[in-house]
Scaffold this active site. Sequence first.
Site, mmCIF file in Angstrom:
data_model
loop_
_atom_site.group_PDB
_atom_site.id
_atom_site.type_symbol
_atom_site.label_atom_id
_atom_site.label_comp_id
_atom_site.label_asym_id
_atom_site.label_seq_id
_atom_site.Cartn_x
_atom_site.Cartn_y
_atom_site.Cartn_z
ATOM 1 N N SER A 13 -30.864 -10.100 -37.798
ATOM 2 C CA SER A 13 -31.733 -8.918 -37.791
ATOM 3 C C SER A 13 -33.215 -9.255 -37.809
ATOM 4 O O SER A 13 -34.052 -8.403 -37.516
ATOM 5 C CB SER A 13 -31.397 -8.003 -38.980
ATOM 6 O OG SER A 13 -31.644 -8.668 -40.205
ATOM 7 N N THR A 36 -26.766 -7.587 -43.229
ATOM 8 C CA THR A 36 -26.136 -7.247 -44.512
ATOM 9 C C THR A 36 -26.109 -5.750 -44.760
ATOM 10 O O THR A 36 -25.541 -5.304 -45.749
ATOM 11 C CB THR A 36 -26.864 -7.936 -45.674
ATOM 12 O OG1 THR A 36 -28.248 -7.563 -45.660
ATOM 13 C CG2 THR A 36 -26.741 -9.449 -45.559
ATOM 14 N N SER A 137 -32.298 -26.887 -42.835
ATOM 15 C CA SER A 137 -33.711 -26.832 -43.204
ATOM 16 C C SER A 137 -34.226 -28.246 -43.432
ATOM 17 O O SER A 137 -33.476 -29.135 -43.857
ATOM 18 C CB SER A 137 -33.909 -26.014 -44.477
ATOM 19 O OG SER A 137 -35.242 -26.140 -44.960
ATOM 20 N N TYR A 150 -30.903 -24.021 -53.118
ATOM 21 C CA TYR A 150 -31.096 -23.883 -51.670
ATOM 22 C C TYR A 150 -31.009 -25.235 -50.965
ATOM 23 O O TYR A 150 -30.345 -25.377 -49.935
ATOM 24 C CB TYR A 150 -32.450 -23.222 -51.405
ATOM 25 C CG TYR A 150 -32.751 -22.965 -49.953
ATOM 26 C CD1 TYR A 150 -32.149 -21.906 -49.279
ATOM 27 C CD2 TYR A 150 -33.646 -23.780 -49.253
ATOM 28 C CE1 TYR A 150 -32.432 -21.662 -47.941
ATOM 29 C CE2 TYR A 150 -33.937 -23.539 -47.922
ATOM 30 C CZ TYR A 150 -33.330 -22.479 -47.270
ATOM 31 O OH TYR A 150 -33.609 -22.243 -45.946
ATOM 32 N N LYS A 154 -28.332 -26.572 -48.052
ATOM 33 C CA LYS A 154 -28.727 -27.041 -46.728
ATOM 34 C C LYS A 154 -28.311 -28.499 -46.502
ATOM 35 O O LYS A 154 -27.950 -28.884 -45.382
ATOM 36 C CB LYS A 154 -30.235 -26.873 -46.540
ATOM 37 C CG LYS A 154 -30.684 -25.415 -46.509
ATOM 38 C CD LYS A 154 -29.989 -24.621 -45.416
ATOM 39 C CE LYS A 154 -30.508 -23.206 -45.303
ATOM 40 N NZ LYS A 154 -29.840 -22.442 -44.223
#
Length: 243
Positions: A13, A36, A137, A150, A154
């Site tokens: 999105s 979502t 990332s 996070y 990744k």
Amino acid sequence: MSEQRVALVTGASRGIGAAIAERLAADGFFVWGSATSEAGAERITQAFGDQGSGLVMQLQSLASVNAAIEQIQGHGHVPQVIINNAGITRDNLMLRMSDSDWQDVLDTNLGGTFRVTKALLRGLVKSRWGRVINIGSVVGRLGNAGQTNYVTSKAGLEGFTRSLALEVGSRGITVNAVAPGFIETDMTDQLTDLQRGAMLERIPLGRMGQAAEIAALVSFLCSEEAGYITGQTLQVNGGLFLV
């Protein structure tokens, strides 16, 4: 393509996901993009017209993932391209990080990739052609204070990529990861001038990347020309590792 191929892009999105979905639609794929919320899914549908459609998917919920896959299959579509892009952050120093902040990020970013890929993998195997691309990332290699959850998710994607590539290579399926550096998105737009300046000093090219540049690489990895590339993590970070 003699027959239109189908791609699923999670987190389509906005940001990098939206750019990837737009590029794949331009390449001739029918693109399913997940969001979502119903509002986000509707925006995706409106953006692509007859070239794609949005759907709601909560990656941490197996029931939600399965319902979304059933919706895709209900239209007679079998995705041959899976772009695992969606992810969340819950940043905090380790000493202050709650168990739920740790679990939510791992369960969405890494667990969601597992759920979506597993749900669609049989179709790729049957087709004997497929592309799985995981959006990682730069911090998966560099680390980042205040983001142990996070960064772990990744870094885990890179191991997931290598292992799955070994499992499905004989079926004509490639599995790769793309690790963006600092990219211009609505998230980086919130940085102060001081923060942005400090960030740019670390990048040899002296600028942030564009979402379209990530999408261009993903487009190539989805092509026939990239059929001999698998199990790799491709870094797109303006030379950040060179400093």
